[in-house]
Design a protein around this motif. Structure first.
Motif, PDB file in Angstrom:
ATOM      1  N   ALA A 418       1.849  -1.759 -39.178  1.00 11.63           N
ATOM      2  CA  ALA A 418       1.752  -3.219 -39.048  1.00 11.63           C
ATOM      3  C   ALA A 418       1.214  -3.850 -40.326  1.00 11.63           C
ATOM      4  N   ASP A 419       1.751  -5.018 -40.653  1.00 12.65           N
ATOM      5  CA  ASP A 419       1.226  -5.811 -41.772  1.00 12.65           C
ATOM      6  C   ASP A 419       0.059  -6.678 -41.319  1.00 12.65           C
ATOM      7  N   ALA A 420       0.009  -6.982 -40.025  1.00 14.71           N
ATOM      8  CA  ALA A 420      -1.060  -7.815 -39.482  1.00 14.71           C
ATOM      9  C   ALA A 420      -1.125  -7.596 -37.976  1.00 14.71           C
ATOM     10  N   VAL A 421      -2.260  -7.969 -37.384  1.00 17.19           N
ATOM     11  CA  VAL A 421      -2.470  -7.816 -35.942  1.00 17.19           C
ATOM     12  C   VAL A 421      -2.636  -9.193 -35.320  1.00 17.19           C
ATOM     13  N   VAL A 422      -1.995  -9.397 -34.178  1.00 19.47           N
ATOM     14  CA  VAL A 422      -2.127 -10.640 -33.415  1.00 19.47           C
ATOM     15  C   VAL A 422      -2.800 -10.301 -32.090  1.00 19.47           C
ATOM     16  N   GLU A 423      -3.992 -10.806 -31.905  1.00 18.89           N
ATOM     17  CA  GLU A 423      -4.704 -10.591 -30.638  1.00 18.89           C
ATOM     18  C   GLU A 423      -4.210 -11.611 -29.616  1.00 18.89           C
ATOM     19  N   GLU A 424      -3.661 -11.114 -28.516  1.00 15.60           N
ATOM     20  CA  GLU A 424      -3.134 -12.023 -27.495  1.00 15.60           C
ATOM     21  C   GLU A 424      -4.259 -12.597 -26.649  1.00 15.60           C
ATOM     22  N   SER A 425      -4.131 -13.867 -26.336  1.00 17.88           N
ATOM     23  CA  SER A 425      -5.102 -14.528 -25.467  1.00 17.88           C
ATOM     24  C   SER A 425      -4.660 -14.385 -24.016  1.00 17.88           C
ATOM     25  N   ALA A 426      -5.493 -14.846 -23.119  1.00 22.11           N
ATOM     26  CA  ALA A 426      -5.172 -14.752 -21.691  1.00 22.11           C
ATOM     27  C   ALA A 426      -3.993 -15.646 -21.322  1.00 22.11           C
ATOM     28  N   HIS A 427      -3.767 -16.670 -22.128  1.00 17.66           N
ATOM     29  CA  HIS A 427      -2.671 -17.612 -21.852  1.00 17.66           C
ATOM     30  C   HIS A 427      -1.602 -17.470 -22.930  1.00 17.66           C
ATOM     31  N   PRO A 428      -0.386 -17.038 -22.582  1.00 15.38           N
ATOM     32  CA  PRO A 428       0.675 -16.810 -23.575  1.00 15.38           C
ATOM     33  C   PRO A 428       0.942 -18.009 -24.475  1.00 15.38           C
ATOM     34  N   GLU A 429       0.843 -19.225 -23.905  1.00 16.11           N
ATOM     35  CA  GLU A 429       1.124 -20.410 -24.723  1.00 16.11           C
ATOM     36  C   GLU A 429       0.102 -20.583 -25.843  1.00 16.11           C
ATOM     37  N   ASP A 430      -1.132 -20.133 -25.593  1.00 11.04           N
ATOM     38  CA  ASP A 430      -2.153 -20.206 -26.641  1.00 11.04           C
ATOM     39  C   ASP A 430      -1.844 -19.211 -27.763  1.00 11.04           C
ATOM     40  N   THR A 431      -1.366 -18.040 -27.376  1.00 14.26           N
ATOM     41  CA  THR A 431      -0.979 -17.050 -28.378  1.00 14.26           C
ATOM     42  C   THR A 431       0.127 -17.596 -29.265  1.00 14.26           C
ATOM     43  N   THR A 432       1.111 -18.236 -28.650  1.00  8.97           N
ATOM     44  CA  THR A 432       2.221 -18.822 -29.405  1.00  8.97           C
ATOM     45  C   THR A 432       1.730 -19.892 -30.361  1.00  8.97           C
ATOM     46  N   ALA A 433       0.907 -20.807 -29.853  1.00 13.83           N
ATOM     47  CA  ALA A 433       0.406 -21.896 -30.692  1.00 13.83           C
ATOM     48  C   ALA A 433      -0.421 -21.365 -31.857  1.00 13.83           C
ATOM     49  N   ASN A 434      -1.254 -20.375 -31.582  1.00 20.25           N
ATOM     50  CA  ASN A 434      -2.083 -19.796 -32.639  1.00 20.25           C
ATOM     51  C   ASN A 434      -1.222 -19.100 -33.695  1.00 20.25           C
ATOM     52  N   PHE A 435      -0.164 -18.431 -33.238  1.00 18.58           N
ATOM     53  CA  PHE A 435       0.689 -17.732 -34.197  1.00 18.58           C
ATOM     54  C   PHE A 435       1.440 -18.726 -35.073  1.00 18.58           C
ATOM     55  N   VAL A 436       1.973 -19.783 -34.478  1.00 19.80           N
ATOM     56  CA  VAL A 436       2.721 -20.786 -35.254  1.00 19.80           C
ATOM     57  C   VAL A 436       1.819 -21.411 -36.316  1.00 19.80           C
ATOM     58  N   LYS A 437       0.576 -21.706 -35.943  1.00 24.16           N
ATOM     59  CA  LYS A 437      -0.383 -22.241 -36.910  1.00 24.16           C
ATOM     60  C   LYS A 437      -0.657 -21.222 -38.009  1.00 24.16           C
ATOM     61  N   ARG A 438      -0.794 -19.978 -37.615  1.00 24.00           N
ATOM     62  CA  ARG A 438      -1.045 -18.917 -38.583  1.00 24.00           C
ATOM     63  C   ARG A 438       0.135 -18.758 -39.537  1.00 24.00           C
ATOM     64  N   TRP A 439       1.343 -18.797 -39.007  1.00 24.66           N
ATOM     65  CA  TRP A 439       2.543 -18.605 -39.829  1.00 24.66           C
ATOM     66  C   TRP A 439       2.641 -19.697 -40.900  1.00 24.66           C
ATOM     67  N   ALA A 440       2.227 -20.897 -40.588  1.00 27.29           N
ATOM     68  CA  ALA A 440       2.289 -22.001 -41.546  1.00 27.29           C
ATOM     69  C   ALA A 440       1.416 -21.745 -42.772  1.00 27.29           C
ATOM     70  N   GLY A 441       0.449 -20.838 -42.645  1.00 26.42           N
ATOM     71  CA  GLY A 441      -0.418 -20.522 -43.767  1.00 26.42           C
ATOM     72  C   GLY A 441      -0.124 -19.183 -44.419  1.00 26.42           C
ATOM     73  N   GLU A 442       0.936 -18.494 -43.951  1.00 31.42           N
ATOM     74  CA  GLU A 442       1.260 -17.180 -44.522  1.00 31.42           C
ATOM     75  C   GLU A 442       1.763 -17.312 -45.959  1.00 31.42           C
ATOM     76  N   SER A 443       1.382 -16.363 -46.795  1.00 28.81           N
ATOM     77  CA  SER A 443       1.787 -16.360 -48.191  1.00 28.81           C
ATOM     78  C   SER A 443       2.732 -15.197 -48.457  1.00 28.81           C
ATOM     79  N   ALA A 444       3.588 -15.361 -49.454  1.00 34.38           N
ATOM     80  CA  ALA A 444       4.485 -14.280 -49.855  1.00 34.38           C
ATOM     81  C   ALA A 444       3.649 -13.064 -50.237  1.00 34.38           C
ATOM     82  N   PRO A 445       3.973 -11.871 -49.727  1.00 26.73           N
ATOM     83  CA  PRO A 445       3.133 -10.699 -49.954  1.00 26.73           C
ATOM     84  C   PRO A 445       3.106 -10.216 -51.395  1.00 26.73           C
ATOM     85  N   CYS A 446       4.134 -10.532 -52.172  1.00 21.07           N
ATOM     86  CA  CYS A 446       4.154 -10.104 -53.577  1.00 21.07           C
ATOM     87  C   CYS A 446       5.168 -10.943 -54.340  1.00 21.07           C
TER      88      CYS A 446
END
Length: 446
Positions: A418-446
């Motif tokens: 894995a390049d990164a770990v996503v900890e799932e929350s109790a509510h799937p919609e929260d996991t989705t929202a958190n991931f989308v926010k996280r993706w907006a800040g992802e940087s090119a790895p190299c």
């Protein structure tokens, strides 16, 4: 045409997206692809009314004949990838130099005092040699499929308009090796630069050399940007070698070109932002993890939120086989399923900008992991095992005991690839929202 790119073919070009991103940070300008076969270059250059163009293969040397003026870099490398219209006519520049320099510096690769080996002998290879010499490389060696064709010294006229100007394309000190000779002398190389199309889409499984023959490498540079990380780059990264990919070079040269088009300076901060923006638009989001962890649910939810397509590997195999995964296992066996899974991974790995929800065993094959990484970032979905729902549709995890045994066996592997770990929350919609926010800040790895 205002601004654009000429070359042939251009089907896989990222340039329009890059220049749209640049325009969003600077000022509006249009940029279009103009596929141009070699026999059509003369009429285009004599009749086209453009503000500025980028030039790619096979025209980087041929366009020199149409220039009224050129930079010293173009004169020394014999290759031009950017042309702007000025009052005195057409001016040529080699912005690949600034793009490659930015790429190498960002990767933290030092060329000062380095023994550099360049794969290829075309225009990009000579650009790489220019960059290496400018950075103080100890030596530069070219690798060619036909080294015997290269004379020790060759001077060529750049253009009809500049017949008095000569370029030293192949200096008296230049050395040319075959690929076999290159690997035989690999222990004398510090930095390897691939300036060939080997490994480029659609032949993404190809590698120009076996990196195991180069034991002292401190850096590997690959000018290929499709795929985002070539097999050569991945092999180097697996060995802890610093790597630079073609995407950052492509963005860097585009920014230098746009500076000429617009007659304005574009900051390095903007360059980093634009690179990350383009990378996020092209990179695949790959979800891995235990059977039942929620990869299918999250894959479709994330895809919907980002306006992407989600391909669930198990669902796709079911559709193609016309039966459930359980039935495929029962009727045709696990080996058959794994083969179909690997074939699908190979197919999907050449695509850009999709979400891939892997099956629990997809990453058991190291070859599949490599293929998923060429255009994707692997995210491990993780949550406590006692929150899983046991289902008889999963042949290897249809009981709580099987799940526990599978977790003990596979989690070390999941975490290692894995390049990164996503900890799932109790509510799937929260996991989705958190991931989308996280993706907006992802940087090119190299």
């Amino acid at each position: 045409m205002d601004c654009g790119l000429i070359g042939f073919p251009l089907a896989q070009s990222f340039s329009p997206e890059i220049h749209r991103a640049i325009a969003a940070h600077t000022q509006p300008y249009s940029y279009e692809l103009h596929p141009l076969a070699p026999q059509d270059l003369d009429s285009f250059m004599r009749s086209a009314d453009f503000r500025g163009i980028n030039v790619t293969i096979p025209h980087k040397r041929a366009v020199l004949a149409f220039l009224n003026d050129m930079s010293q870099a173009v004169a020394q490398t014999g290759t031009c990838n950017t042309i702007v219209r000025r009052e005195g006519g057409l001016y040529g520049e080699n912005t690949d130099i600034s793009g490659l320099t930015m790429d190498i510096e960002h990767a933290g690769i030092s060329l000062a005092g380095a023994r550099v080996m360049i794969l290829g002998t075309g225009g990009t290879a000579h650009t790489a040699a220019y960059v290496a010499h400018a950075a103080g490389a100890r030596s530069v060696v070219f690798v060619s499929r036909t080294p015997e064709r290269h004379q020790p010294v060759e001077q060529r006229s750049l253009s009809r308009q500049h017949s008095e100007q000569q370029v030293m394309l192949e200096g008296s000190a230049a050395q040319y090796l075959s690929y076999m000779q290159a690997e035989e002398s690999g222990d004398e190389v510090d930095v390897l630069i691939n300036a060939t199309p080997c490994g480029m889409y659609p032949d993404v499984d190809d590698v120009p050399v076996d990196i195991d023959h180069f034991p002292h490498l401190t850096g590997v540079v690959d000018v290929i940007y499709s795929p985002l990380r070539s097999r050569l780059v991945l092999a180097a990264a697996e060995r802890g070698i610093r790597v630079a990919t073609g995407l950052r070079m492509l963005v860097g040269q585009a920014i230098s070109a746009a500076s000429l088009f617009l007659r304005t300076e574009i900051s390095q901060d903007a360059a980093r932002t634009i690179t990350d923006t383009v990378w996020r638009s092209k990179a695949n989001i790959v979800l891995i993890g235990m059977p039942g962890v929620g990869k299918t649910t999250q894959g479709h939810a994330i895809a919907d939120a980002l306006g992407r397509t989600c391909i669930d590997i198990d669902e796709e195999i079911e559709a193609r086989e016309g039966m459930s995964v359980r039935s495929v296992f029962d009727r045709k066996g696990e080996a058959y399923f794994r083969q179909k899974e690997a074939e699908l991974v190979a197919e999907l790995s050449t695509r850009n900008g999709i979400v891939i929800a892997c099956g629990g065993g997809t990453v058991l094959r190291h070859e599949s992991v490599r293929r998923l990484k060429v255009n994707g970032k692997l995210f491990l979905l993780d949550r406590p095992l006692d929150t899983f729902v046991v289902s008889d549709t999963r042949p290897l995890a249809d009981s709580r005991a099987k799940l526990a045994a599978l977790e003990a066996e596979r989690m070390p592997l999941y975490r290692s690839v894995a390049d990164a770990v996503v900890e799932e929350s109790a509510h799937p919609e929260d996991t989705t929202a958190n991931f989308v926010k996280r993706w907006a800040g992802e940087s090119a790895p190299c």
